[in-house]
Design a protein around this motif. Structure first.
Motif, PDB file in Angstrom:
ATOM      1  N   ILE A  23       0.840  -1.204   0.000  1.00 51.78           N
ATOM      2  CA  ILE A  23       0.000   0.000   0.000  1.00 51.78           C
ATOM      3  C   ILE A  23       0.872   1.250   0.000  1.00 51.78           C
ATOM      4  CG2 ILE A  23      -1.641   1.340   1.372  1.00 51.78           C
ATOM      5  CD1 ILE A  23      -2.973  -1.347   2.115  1.00 51.78           C
ATOM      6  N   LEU A  24       1.934   1.259   0.806  1.00 44.16           N
ATOM      7  CA  LEU A  24       2.824   2.430   0.840  1.00 44.16           C
ATOM      8  C   LEU A  24       3.564   2.619  -0.486  1.00 44.16           C
ATOM      9  CD1 LEU A  24       4.216   2.159   4.468  1.00 44.16           C
ATOM     10  CD2 LEU A  24       2.609   3.862   3.572  1.00 44.16           C
ATOM     11  N   ARG A  25       3.965   1.515  -1.124  1.00 45.86           N
ATOM     12  CA  ARG A  25       4.580   1.633  -2.461  1.00 45.86           C
ATOM     13  C   ARG A  25       3.602   2.243  -3.451  1.00 45.86           C
ATOM     14  NH1 ARG A  25       7.419  -3.743  -4.663  1.00 45.86           N
ATOM     15  NH2 ARG A  25       5.481  -4.683  -4.004  1.00 45.86           N
ATOM     16  N   GLY A  26       2.365   1.789  -3.395  1.00 52.41           N
ATOM     17  CA  GLY A  26       1.345   2.343  -4.286  1.00 52.41           C
ATOM     18  C   GLY A  26       1.145   3.829  -4.059  1.00 52.41           C
ATOM     19  N   ALA A  31       1.886   9.305  -5.826  1.00 51.44           N
ATOM     20  CA  ALA A  31       2.348  10.666  -5.515  1.00 51.44           C
ATOM     21  C   ALA A  31       3.397  11.116  -6.526  1.00 51.44           C
ATOM     22  CB  ALA A  31       2.904  10.715  -4.098  1.00 51.44           C
ATOM     23  N   LEU A  32       4.295  10.216  -6.903  1.00 53.78           N
ATOM     24  CA  LEU A  32       5.295  10.541  -7.922  1.00 53.78           C
ATOM     25  C   LEU A  32       4.616  10.833  -9.263  1.00 53.78           C
ATOM     26  CD1 LEU A  32       8.254  10.778  -8.812  1.00 53.78           C
ATOM     27  CD2 LEU A  32       8.202   8.317  -9.261  1.00 53.78           C
ATOM     28  N   ALA A  33       3.611  10.048  -9.617  1.00 50.85           N
ATOM     29  CA  ALA A  33       2.890  10.277 -10.874  1.00 50.85           C
ATOM     30  C   ALA A  33       2.212  11.647 -10.868  1.00 50.85           C
ATOM     31  CB  ALA A  33       1.855   9.176 -11.100  1.00 50.85           C
ATOM     32  N   VAL A 112       3.167   5.148 -14.521  1.00 47.62           N
ATOM     33  CA  VAL A 112       3.440   5.351 -13.103  1.00 47.62           C
ATOM     34  C   VAL A 112       2.147   5.206 -12.301  1.00 47.62           C
ATOM     35  CG1 VAL A 112       4.515   6.901 -11.418  1.00 47.62           C
ATOM     36  CG2 VAL A 112       5.314   6.894 -13.777  1.00 47.62           C
ATOM     37  N   TYR A 113       1.055   5.783 -12.799  1.00 48.97           N
ATOM     38  CA  TYR A 113      -0.236   5.598 -12.142  1.00 48.97           C
ATOM     39  C   TYR A 113      -0.624   4.122 -12.118  1.00 48.97           C
ATOM     40  CZ  TYR A 113      -1.544  10.556 -11.975  1.00 48.97           C
ATOM     41  OH  TYR A 113      -1.614  11.880 -11.695  1.00 48.97           O
ATOM     42  N   TRP A 119       0.273  -1.792  -7.170  1.00 46.95           N
ATOM     43  CA  TRP A 119       0.874  -2.073  -5.860  1.00 46.95           C
ATOM     44  C   TRP A 119      -0.134  -1.855  -4.735  1.00 46.95           C
ATOM     45  CZ3 TRP A 119       6.111   0.552  -7.203  1.00 46.95           C
ATOM     46  CH2 TRP A 119       7.008  -0.427  -7.629  1.00 46.95           C
ATOM     47  N   ALA A 120      -0.904  -0.779  -4.824  1.00 48.27           N
ATOM     48  CA  ALA A 120      -1.925  -0.549  -3.804  1.00 48.27           C
ATOM     49  C   ALA A 120      -2.947  -1.684  -3.812  1.00 48.27           C
ATOM     50  CB  ALA A 120      -2.603   0.801  -4.029  1.00 48.27           C
ATOM     51  N   ALA A 121      -3.336  -2.138  -5.001  1.00 47.26           N
ATOM     52  CA  ALA A 121      -4.277  -3.259  -5.103  1.00 47.26           C
ATOM     53  C   ALA A 121      -3.673  -4.531  -4.509  1.00 47.26           C
ATOM     54  CB  ALA A 121      -4.674  -3.487  -6.554  1.00 47.26           C
ATOM     55  N   ALA A 122      -2.373  -4.753  -4.739  1.00 51.97           N
ATOM     56  CA  ALA A 122      -1.716  -5.934  -4.170  1.00 51.97           C
ATOM     57  C   ALA A 122      -1.749  -5.883  -2.644  1.00 51.97           C
ATOM     58  CB  ALA A 122      -0.275  -6.028  -4.658  1.00 51.97           C
TER      59      ALA A 122
END
Length: 165
Positions: A23-26, A31-33, A112-113, A119-122
């Protein structure tokens, strides 16, 4: 960061690490996107974001590999690990680059999105992992100030202790 993260994964609930790291990676990638899309930041932001993402990836990968023995039968562990390696290889080397190029052609921030969302979904999907996996974490919490290099052999439940089956 791999060695301290490995020590940490041996001491904390691996399921929670997997969920939080993904979730934090997502969030970091999304945020980077947003920064890329809005034209904010620069090379320093990119380096900082990927330092955080890489550290979280190491935590997520270590936790995921540590959870596999609790999810499969003892005799099927080699098959499960092989399938994981094959899926990673296909995603990283075969399907990922063309998909990323296609998304980049649509919009520079699109891949990037997409990665952040995946990642958030994972992380959210990892919430569905069986709760019994919590028993794979250490039987006792480390004492305050306890140093990993001073631990006595056999005082901790780790991947090498044989408690995985």
């Amino acid at each position: 960061m791999a060695l301290p993260i490995g020590v940490w994964v041996d001491r904390v609930d691996r399921r929670s690490i997997l969920i939080a790291a993904n979730i934090l990676r997502g969030i970091a990638v999304i945020a980077l996107a947003l920064c890329v899309q809005l034209g904010v930041g620069g090379l320093v932001l990119l380096y900082a974001a990927y330092a955080v993402i890489g550290t979280l990836e190491s935590a997520a990968d270590n936790a995921a590999v540590s959870l596999v023995p609790g999810l499969v039968q003892k005799g099927k562990l080699d098959t499960a690990n092989g399938r994981i390696s094959a899926a990673q290889l296909i995603a990283d080397e075969f399907a990922g680059p063309p998909l990323g190029g296609f998304l980049f052609a649509i919009a520079a921030a699109a891949p990037v999105y997409a990665m952040g969302g995946l990642w958030a979904a994972a992380g959210l999907i990892a919430l569905a992992l069986p709760d019994h996996l919590r028993r794979l974490c250490p039987r006792r919490a480390p004492r305050y100030g306890e140093k990993p290099w001073r631990e006595q052999r056999g005082s901790r439940t780790t991947a090498s202790s044989g408690d995985w089956h």
